[in-house]
Design a protein around this motif. Sequence first.
Motif, PDB file in Angstrom:
ATOM      1  N   LEU A  34      23.312-118.987 -27.697  1.00 30.26           N
ATOM      2  CA  LEU A  34      24.130-118.139 -26.836  1.00 30.26           C
ATOM      3  C   LEU A  34      23.251-117.177 -26.047  1.00 30.26           C
ATOM      4  CD1 LEU A  34      27.093-117.152 -29.199  1.00 30.26           C
ATOM      5  CD2 LEU A  34      27.002-119.011 -27.526  1.00 30.26           C
ATOM      6  N   THR A  35      23.684-116.900 -24.824  1.00 30.86           N
ATOM      7  CA  THR A  35      23.018-115.860 -24.043  1.00 30.86           C
ATOM      8  C   THR A  35      23.361-114.505 -24.651  1.00 30.86           C
ATOM      9  OG1 THR A  35      24.886-115.527 -22.549  1.00 30.86           O
ATOM     10  CG2 THR A  35      23.274-117.257 -21.934  1.00 30.86           C
ATOM     11  N   GLU A  36      22.700-113.482 -24.183  1.00 31.39           N
ATOM     12  CA  GLU A  36      22.977-112.127 -24.686  1.00 31.39           C
ATOM     13  C   GLU A  36      24.426-111.751 -24.403  1.00 31.39           C
ATOM     14  OE1 GLU A  36      23.727-107.968 -24.426  1.00 31.39           O
ATOM     15  OE2 GLU A  36      23.420-109.178 -22.626  1.00 31.39           O
ATOM     16  N   LEU A  37      24.926-112.071 -23.210  1.00 32.13           N
ATOM     17  CA  LEU A  37      26.311-111.758 -22.860  1.00 32.13           C
ATOM     18  C   LEU A  37      27.277-112.545 -23.743  1.00 32.13           C
ATOM     19  CD1 LEU A  37      28.427-110.346 -21.148  1.00 32.13           C
ATOM     20  CD2 LEU A  37      28.112-112.136 -19.410  1.00 32.13           C
ATOM     21  N   GLU A  38      26.986-113.803 -23.998  1.00 35.24           N
ATOM     22  CA  GLU A  38      27.851-114.603 -24.870  1.00 35.24           C
ATOM     23  C   GLU A  38      27.854-114.045 -26.293  1.00 35.24           C
ATOM     24  OE1 GLU A  38      27.677-119.031 -22.884  1.00 35.24           O
ATOM     25  OE2 GLU A  38      25.947-118.339 -24.023  1.00 35.24           O
ATOM     26  N   ARG A  39      26.716-113.581 -26.776  1.00 36.89           N
ATOM     27  CA  ARG A  39      26.679-112.992 -28.126  1.00 36.89           C
ATOM     28  C   ARG A  39      27.587-111.772 -28.214  1.00 36.89           C
ATOM     29  NH1 ARG A  39      21.363-114.467 -27.607  1.00 36.89           N
ATOM     30  NH2 ARG A  39      20.673-112.391 -27.005  1.00 36.89           N
ATOM     31  N   ARG A  40      27.730-111.043 -27.097  1.00 34.87           N
ATOM     32  CA  ARG A  40      28.592-109.856 -27.080  1.00 34.87           C
ATOM     33  C   ARG A  40      30.050-110.180 -26.806  1.00 34.87           C
ATOM     34  NH1 ARG A  40      27.888-105.934 -23.331  1.00 34.87           N
ATOM     35  NH2 ARG A  40      26.890-107.275 -21.808  1.00 34.87           N
ATOM     36  N   SER A  41      30.359-111.425 -26.394  1.00 34.43           N
ATOM     37  CA  SER A  41      31.720-111.701 -25.943  1.00 34.43           C
ATOM     38  C   SER A  41      32.365-112.949 -26.550  1.00 34.43           C
ATOM     39  CB  SER A  41      31.737-111.828 -24.410  1.00 34.43           C
ATOM     40  OG  SER A  41      30.915-112.898 -23.992  1.00 34.43           O
ATOM     41  N   VAL A  42      31.667-113.705 -27.373  1.00 37.87           N
ATOM     42  CA  VAL A  42      32.260-114.872 -28.024  1.00 37.87           C
ATOM     43  C   VAL A  42      32.380-114.576 -29.511  1.00 37.87           C
ATOM     44  CG1 VAL A  42      32.029-117.330 -28.538  1.00 37.87           C
ATOM     45  CG2 VAL A  42      31.355-116.465 -26.282  1.00 37.87           C
ATOM     46  N   ALA A  43      33.616-114.620 -30.016  1.00 46.15           N
ATOM     47  CA  ALA A  43      33.887-114.208 -31.397  1.00 46.15           C
ATOM     48  C   ALA A  43      33.965-115.375 -32.373  1.00 46.15           C
ATOM     49  CB  ALA A  43      35.182-113.403 -31.449  1.00 46.15           C
ATOM     50  N   GLY A  44      33.892-116.606 -31.887  1.00 45.95           N
ATOM     51  CA  GLY A  44      33.960-117.741 -32.790  1.00 45.95           C
ATOM     52  C   GLY A  44      34.642-118.932 -32.156  1.00 45.95           C
ATOM     53  N   ALA A  45      34.904-119.938 -32.979  1.00 43.03           N
ATOM     54  CA  ALA A  45      35.524-121.184 -32.522  1.00 43.03           C
ATOM     55  C   ALA A  45      36.582-121.602 -33.523  1.00 43.03           C
ATOM     56  CB  ALA A  45      34.460-122.270 -32.389  1.00 43.03           C
ATOM     57  N   ARG A  46      37.540-122.396 -33.031  1.00 42.58           N
ATOM     58  CA  ARG A  46      38.610-122.881 -33.895  1.00 42.58           C
ATOM     59  C   ARG A  46      39.136-124.213 -33.357  1.00 42.58           C
ATOM     60  NH1 ARG A  46      44.746-120.493 -34.283  1.00 42.58           N
ATOM     61  NH2 ARG A  46      45.561-122.359 -35.253  1.00 42.58           N
ATOM     62  N   TRP A  47      39.451-125.121 -34.273  1.00 37.31           N
ATOM     63  CA  TRP A  47      40.121-126.371 -33.932  1.00 37.31           C
ATOM     64  C   TRP A  47      41.623-126.127 -33.958  1.00 37.31           C
ATOM     65  CZ3 TRP A  47      37.453-130.469 -32.233  1.00 37.31           C
ATOM     66  CH2 TRP A  47      36.090-130.534 -32.521  1.00 37.31           C
ATOM     67  N   TRP A  48      42.327-126.540 -32.893  1.00 35.10           N
ATOM     68  CA  TRP A  48      43.756-126.332 -32.735  1.00 35.10           C
ATOM     69  C   TRP A  48      44.473-127.675 -32.668  1.00 35.10           C
ATOM     70  CZ3 TRP A  48      46.143-121.483 -31.217  1.00 35.10           C
ATOM     71  CH2 TRP A  48      45.245-120.430 -31.054  1.00 35.10           C
ATOM     72  N   THR A  49      45.611-127.784 -33.351  1.00 34.84           N
ATOM     73  CA  THR A  49      46.483-128.948 -33.144  1.00 34.84           C
ATOM     74  C   THR A  49      47.301-128.689 -31.882  1.00 34.84           C
ATOM     75  OG1 THR A  49      48.359-128.048 -34.379  1.00 34.84           O
ATOM     76  CG2 THR A  49      46.711-129.332 -35.652  1.00 34.84           C
ATOM     77  N   CYS A  50      47.865-129.733 -31.341  1.00 35.01           N
ATOM     78  CA  CYS A  50      48.702-129.569 -30.152  1.00 35.01           C
ATOM     79  C   CYS A  50      49.905-128.659 -30.435  1.00 35.01           C
ATOM     80  CB  CYS A  50      49.136-130.939 -29.622  1.00 35.01           C
ATOM     81  SG  CYS A  50      49.807-130.867 -27.959  1.00 35.01           S
ATOM     82  N   PRO A  51      50.621-128.833 -31.569  1.00 34.63           N
ATOM     83  CA  PRO A  51      51.731-127.915 -31.854  1.00 34.63           C
ATOM     84  C   PRO A  51      51.277-126.457 -32.026  1.00 34.63           C
ATOM     85  CG  PRO A  51      51.972-129.910 -33.166  1.00 34.63           C
ATOM     86  CD  PRO A  51      50.613-129.975 -32.515  1.00 34.63           C
ATOM     87  N   GLU A  52      50.125-126.239 -32.639  1.00 31.07           N
ATOM     88  CA  GLU A  52      49.614-124.863 -32.773  1.00 31.07           C
ATOM     89  C   GLU A  52      49.349-124.257 -31.399  1.00 31.07           C
ATOM     90  OE1 GLU A  52      47.207-125.046 -37.024  1.00 31.07           O
ATOM     91  OE2 GLU A  52      46.167-125.641 -35.189  1.00 31.07           O
ATOM     92  N   LEU A  53      48.747-125.038 -30.525  1.00 32.97           N
ATOM     93  CA  LEU A  53      48.443-124.560 -29.186  1.00 32.97           C
ATOM     94  C   LEU A  53      49.725-124.281 -28.408  1.00 32.97           C
ATOM     95  CD1 LEU A  53      46.015-123.937 -27.411  1.00 32.97           C
ATOM     96  CD2 LEU A  53      46.049-126.318 -26.648  1.00 32.97           C
ATOM     97  N   ALA A  54      50.705-125.161 -28.535  1.00 34.25           N
ATOM     98  CA  ALA A  54      51.981-124.976 -27.837  1.00 34.25           C
ATOM     99  C   ALA A  54      52.705-123.717 -28.314  1.00 34.25           C
ATOM    100  CB  ALA A  54      52.874-126.200 -28.017  1.00 34.25           C
ATOM    101  N   GLY A  55      52.530-123.352 -29.577  1.00 33.31           N
ATOM    102  CA  GLY A  55      53.197-122.183 -30.125  1.00 33.31           C
ATOM    103  C   GLY A  55      52.359-120.917 -30.110  1.00 33.31           C
ATOM    104  N   ALA A  56      51.182-120.980 -29.541  1.00 36.01           N
ATOM    105  CA  ALA A  56      50.271-119.825 -29.551  1.00 36.01           C
ATOM    106  C   ALA A  56      50.808-118.683 -28.703  1.00 36.01           C
ATOM    107  CB  ALA A  56      48.893-120.244 -29.054  1.00 36.01           C
ATOM    108  N   HIS A  57      50.627-117.486 -29.209  1.00 38.90           N
ATOM    109  CA  HIS A  57      50.973-116.288 -28.452  1.00 38.90           C
ATOM    110  C   HIS A  57      49.742-115.685 -27.788  1.00 38.90           C
ATOM    111  CE1 HIS A  57      55.083-116.349 -29.846  1.00 38.90           C
ATOM    112  NE2 HIS A  57      54.652-116.516 -31.074  1.00 38.90           N
ATOM    113  N   GLU A  58      48.576-116.215 -28.123  1.00 39.46           N
ATOM    114  CA  GLU A  58      47.336-115.747 -27.523  1.00 39.46           C
ATOM    115  C   GLU A  58      47.199-116.294 -26.099  1.00 39.46           C
ATOM    116  OE1 GLU A  58      46.446-116.229 -31.961  1.00 39.46           O
ATOM    117  OE2 GLU A  58      47.484-117.401 -30.455  1.00 39.46           O
ATOM    118  N   THR A  59      46.347-115.665 -25.325  1.00 44.16           N
ATOM    119  CA  THR A  59      46.035-116.146 -23.990  1.00 44.16           C
ATOM    120  C   THR A  59      45.066-117.310 -24.119  1.00 44.16           C
ATOM    121  OG1 THR A  59      46.326-113.936 -23.068  1.00 44.16           O
ATOM    122  CG2 THR A  59      45.051-115.502 -21.753  1.00 44.16           C
ATOM    123  N   VAL A  60      45.363-118.403 -23.410  1.00 51.12           N
ATOM    124  CA  VAL A  60      44.532-119.605 -23.431  1.00 51.12           C
ATOM    125  C   VAL A  60      44.275-120.025 -21.990  1.00 51.12           C
ATOM    126  CG1 VAL A  60      44.387-122.024 -24.162  1.00 51.12           C
ATOM    127  CG2 VAL A  60      45.515-120.348 -25.637  1.00 51.12           C
TER     128      VAL A  60
END
Length: 175
Positions: A119-145
């Motif tokens: 990661l770049t320095e900016l990415e280290r300050r702005s990327v909090a992690g990763a997650r695998w999503w199912t299609c139903p989870e993504l469809a029901g997400a309240h987060e911004t995508v």
Amino acid sequence: MPAEPVPAVEDSYEGGLRRVARVVLLDPRDRILLLHGHEPDDPADDWWFTPGGGVEGDETREQAALRELVEETGITEVELGPVLWRRRCSFPFAGRRWDQDEWYYFARTTQTATAATALTELERRSVAGARWWTCPELAGAHETVYPTRLAGLLRTLLDEGPPAAPVTLDTEIVR
């Protein structure tokens, strides 16, 4: 919007737009991998987005997609497929406006463990992690995508397979 590195001199621009390659990465269970990003100085201003970033120098978009995927996720075992979608977007991030021409590549992997490797320095300050999503989870997400219609686009991809030619998504402008 997605955390992108501050463009280096070698980042590739065309017509004033930063050339970007993103990856719609699916695992054997048809889950999509998204990264969790936020404004560097405001973790509460957050969103989810596909791995990817700017094309550097004379590399192809395919090369950029694979390089960015390794840097942001550590995933190297990838079968890169066709371009699914193209999108122009403009958004504020880290104190500046980003104007991008994004190509979204379809990819499959059996490697589901992630570890950011470069990661770049900016990415280290702005990327909090990763997650695998199912299609139903993504469809029901309240987060911004991003892109904002990703749940529906993923459903169509899973139901119909990749399009015969890249689909142009609506331009997305975040104020």
